[in-house]
Design an enzyme around this catalytic site. Structure first.
Site, short mmCIF file in Angstrom:
data_model
loop_
_atom_site.label_atom_id
_atom_site.label_comp_id
_atom_site.label_asym_id
_atom_site.label_seq_id
_atom_site.Cartn_x
_atom_site.Cartn_y
_atom_site.Cartn_z
N HIS A 1 0.87 -1.18 0.00
CA HIS A 1 0.00 0.00 0.00
C HIS A 1 0.90 1.23 0.00
O HIS A 1 2.02 1.19 0.52
CB HIS A 1 -0.86 0.07 1.26
CG HIS A 1 -1.74 -1.11 1.51
ND1 HIS A 1 -1.26 -2.29 2.05
CD2 HIS A 1 -3.08 -1.27 1.34
CE1 HIS A 1 -2.27 -3.13 2.18
NE2 HIS A 1 -3.38 -2.55 1.76
N ASP B 1 2.22 2.06 3.37
CA ASP B 1 3.14 1.09 3.98
C ASP B 1 4.58 1.55 3.88
O ASP B 1 5.39 1.28 4.76
CB ASP B 1 3.07 -0.27 3.26
CG ASP B 1 1.73 -0.93 3.33
OD1 ASP B 1 0.97 -0.63 4.27
OD2 ASP B 1 1.44 -1.76 2.44
#
EC number: 5.3.1.5
Length: 449
Positions: free
Chosen positions: A101, A104
């Site tokens: 993501h 992340d």
């Protein structure tokens, strides 16, 4: 030895016995199975969020994870350090893909502009490592659910400013996918649903997210980003009811909103269980509808009603999954098996990141070997052919070919006695079928040297 105190994981087969836990017993990357190398059937990917960001917290306690990059206390320094640790882990596991993501990989700033600048710095380093190692991006996605701004959704938010922010965030995420050569792009709507219908305009919200998807598809085309778009179904958690409930619901949504040419599905084992389905069921629905795109490899605990994200160790389930994949010919056009899984809170050493991936990779490799043996023997094909043989001729063939009306069926059935109808049915011998699958598991794996 490098950043991780672990050697490269090698294939040893069964020669060293079952207790050899820092080696592959069944995953032999270059072994040819059903005409392709094992690595090309499985296309394993490591999930950035669970592997490098998960601190192994639970609702009742703080994190237990020991990670070497925790020595970096500045968020940006730690984010950059994780890139080096990540690519060494990929190489030592022999994994050729990863997923992430946007949030992340880099810390958020106060504004979207500041956050994008942070992303650029980390993406620069990821791109360098991809070029030097040959590791590829299976898919990227955008976290439109963690920040409090998304408390009521992103593309289904009742607040237009939040919808707009989500669009801006997606634009950058698609640009990153294009830059890094992502083979797929995933949309998971963790907050795209409702808590209560009394305050929800459901049609308005689903129309909004459909418009959002069309904008994303248009922008991807504009910048030449050719990744396969994927929706990842999940029925609930964190939202009480999510609009992408399961494979069938997601497919119907795509059909209703003219998105079938753009999207396929990314399916997850634990999400299937939460929807009341087996993983095989969800894959079968997607495969037979032409929407199988990619897979998230994990499993849930059958006694617990929430998303556990355990590493897959259920051999019976991986056999079923790989059977479906063999029938499809691949895991979607560009799909793979991403380990959307985390070690248990009690598996907190650094080495457990390797142990858990080894377990998952071996379990799926074993599943492939068993499914291939069943496929070669034609066991399931023969089973199906016999069960549906009444449609090969006579009235059954006419039904299959669409050559009958209700009046025809009535005429055929009017004078048939009950005894003849009962005699037309046959036992499924279901217990024997399941036992035979068990036998295939034992036999196929006993052939591994």
């Amino acid at each position: 030895m490098g950043l991780w105190d672990v050697d490269k994981i090698e294939y040893v087969g069964r020669a060293k016995g079952p207790k050899e836990d820092f080696a592959f017993h069944y995953y032999d990357a270059d072994k040819v199975v059903a005409g392709k190398k094992m690595k090309d059937w499985l296309r394993f990917g490591v999930a950035w969020w669970h592997t490098f960001n998960q601190e192994l917290v639970d609702p009742f306690g703080t994190g237990t994870a020991h990670r070497p990059y925790y020595k970096y206390t500045d968020p940006m320094d730690q984010a950059l350090a994780k890139v080096d640790y990540a690519f060494e882990l990929f190489q030592k596991l022999g994994v050729e893909y990863f997923c992430f993501h946007d949030r992340d990989i880099a810390p958020e700033g106060d504004t979207l502009r500041e956050t994008n600048a942070n992303l650029d710095k980390v993406v620069d380093k990821i791109e360098e490592n991809m070029k030097s190692t040959g590791v590829k991006l299976l898919w990227n996605t955008s976290s439109l659910f963690t920040n409090p701004r998304f408390v009521s959704g992103a593309a289904t938010s009742p607040f237009a400013d939040i919808y707009a922010y989500a669009g801006g965030q997606l634009k950058k995420s698609l640009e990153i996918g294009k830059r890094l050569g992502a083979e797929n792009y995933v949309f998971w709507g963790g907050r795209e649903g409702y808590e209560n219908l009394w305050n929800t305009e459901m049609k308005r919200e689903t129309d909004h997210i459909a418009k959002f998807f069309h904008m994303c598809a248009d922008y991807a085309k504009e910048i030449g980003f050719e990744a396969q778009f994927l929706i990842e179904p999940k029925p609930k958690e964190p939202t009480l009811h999510q609009y992408d409930f399961d494979a069938a619901t997601a497919i119907e949504f795509l059909r209703n909103h003219d998105l079938t040419d753009v999207f396929k599905l990314n399916l997850e084992g634990n999400h299937a269980n939460l929807a009341g389905h087996t993983y095989q069921h969800e894959i079968r629905v997607a495969r037979e509808s032409g929407f199988l795109g990619s897979l998230d490899a994990n499993q849930g605990d059958k006694l617990i009603g929430w998303d556990m994200d355990e590493f897959p160790t259920d051999l019976y389930e991986t056999v079923a999954v790989m059977w479906e994949v063999l029938q499809a010919g691949s895991i979607g056009p560009h799909g793979g098996l991403n380990f959307d899984a985390k070690p248990r809170r009690t598996s907190f050493y650094e080495e457990d990141l390797f142990r858990s991936h080894i377990a998952g990779m071996d379990t799926y490799a074993a599943g492939l070997l068993v499914a291939d043996k069943m496929n070669q023997d034609g066991f399931i094909q023969d089973l199906m052919a016999e069960r549906y043989s009444s449609y090969d001729s006579g009235i059954g063939k006419d039904i299959d070919e669409g050559n009958v009306t209700l009046a025809d069926l009535e005429a055929y059935s009017l004078d048939k006695p009950q005894s003849e109808l009962i005699a037309a049915t046959k036992s499924d011998h279901l217990e024997s079928v399941k036992a035979t699958i068990n036998n295939y598991i034992i036999d196929a794996l006993s052939e591994v040297e």
